[in-house]
Design a protein around this motif. Structure first.
Motif, PDB file in Angstrom:
ATOM      1  N   GLU A   1      50.403  44.230 101.196  1.00 37.35           N
ATOM      2  CA  GLU A   1      51.846  44.063 100.974  1.00 37.35           C
ATOM      3  C   GLU A   1      52.153  44.017  99.480  1.00 37.35           C
ATOM      4  N   HIS A   2      51.337  43.291  98.716  1.00 37.90           N
ATOM      5  CA  HIS A   2      51.532  43.239  97.270  1.00 37.90           C
ATOM      6  C   HIS A   2      51.375  44.629  96.655  1.00 37.90           C
ATOM      7  N   ALA A   3      50.367  45.373  97.106  1.00 34.33           N
ATOM      8  CA  ALA A   3      50.138  46.722  96.578  1.00 34.33           C
ATOM      9  C   ALA A   3      51.345  47.616  96.850  1.00 34.33           C
ATOM     10  N   GLU A   4      51.884  47.541  98.052  1.00 37.20           N
ATOM     11  CA  GLU A   4      53.048  48.365  98.397  1.00 37.20           C
ATOM     12  C   GLU A   4      54.271  47.979  97.568  1.00 37.20           C
TER      13      GLU A   4
ATOM     14  N   SER B   1      53.336  42.768  88.125  1.00 41.81           N
ATOM     15  CA  SER B   1      52.579  42.171  89.219  1.00 41.81           C
ATOM     16  C   SER B   1      53.013  40.724  89.446  1.00 41.81           C
ATOM     17  N   ASN B   2      53.167  39.960  88.369  1.00 38.59           N
ATOM     18  CA  ASN B   2      53.599  38.561  88.481  1.00 38.59           C
ATOM     19  C   ASN B   2      54.985  38.445  89.098  1.00 38.59           C
ATOM     20  N   THR B   3      55.879  39.356  88.748  1.00 39.90           N
ATOM     21  CA  THR B   3      57.237  39.345  89.313  1.00 39.90           C
ATOM     22  C   THR B   3      57.190  39.577  90.817  1.00 39.90           C
ATOM     23  N   VAL B   4      56.383  40.554  91.239  1.00 43.74           N
ATOM     24  CA  VAL B   4      56.243  40.836  92.671  1.00 43.74           C
ATOM     25  C   VAL B   4      55.624  39.630  93.377  1.00 43.74           C
ATOM     26  N   LEU B   5      54.583  39.056  92.797  1.00 49.11           N
ATOM     27  CA  LEU B   5      53.937  37.890  93.400  1.00 49.11           C
ATOM     28  C   LEU B   5      54.905  36.713  93.537  1.00 49.11           C
TER      29      LEU B   5
END
Length: 91
Positions: free
Chosen positions: A65-68, A28-32
């Protein structure tokens, strides 16, 4: 900035190991990190087959967008209108 409660339905979430939760957090942190700095993960609660996440973001669309991008479901996204605790009752 609006604060949101995200309900994620994930079978077996409450049985995830500490390592699996660390891995999910890192992902999650990487995506954020690759998204707008306006979206911020505050914390999450793991309970039963759900993970309840609190995020700050300017829009629900950024949460989606984060969820996707992360692959984590966002089954319900609700703006938080108030936060209360025992101290809210006053003296």
């Amino acid at each position: 900035m609006t604060q949101y409660l995200i309900e994620r339905e994930i079978d077996g979430a409450g049985d995830m190991s500490a390592q699996a939760l660390r891995d999910a957090s890192k992902h999650s942190n990487t995506v954020l990190a690759g998204m707008s700095p306006e979206i911020q993960w505050v914390h999450s609660y793991v309970a039963g087959d759900k993970i309840y996440c609190v995020y700050n973001a300017p829009s629900e669309q950024l949460i989606r967008e984060h969820a996707e991008k992360s692959g984590f479901p966002a089954n319900r996204i609700t703006p938080i209108s108030a936060i209360i605790d025992p101290s809210t009752a006053g003296g």
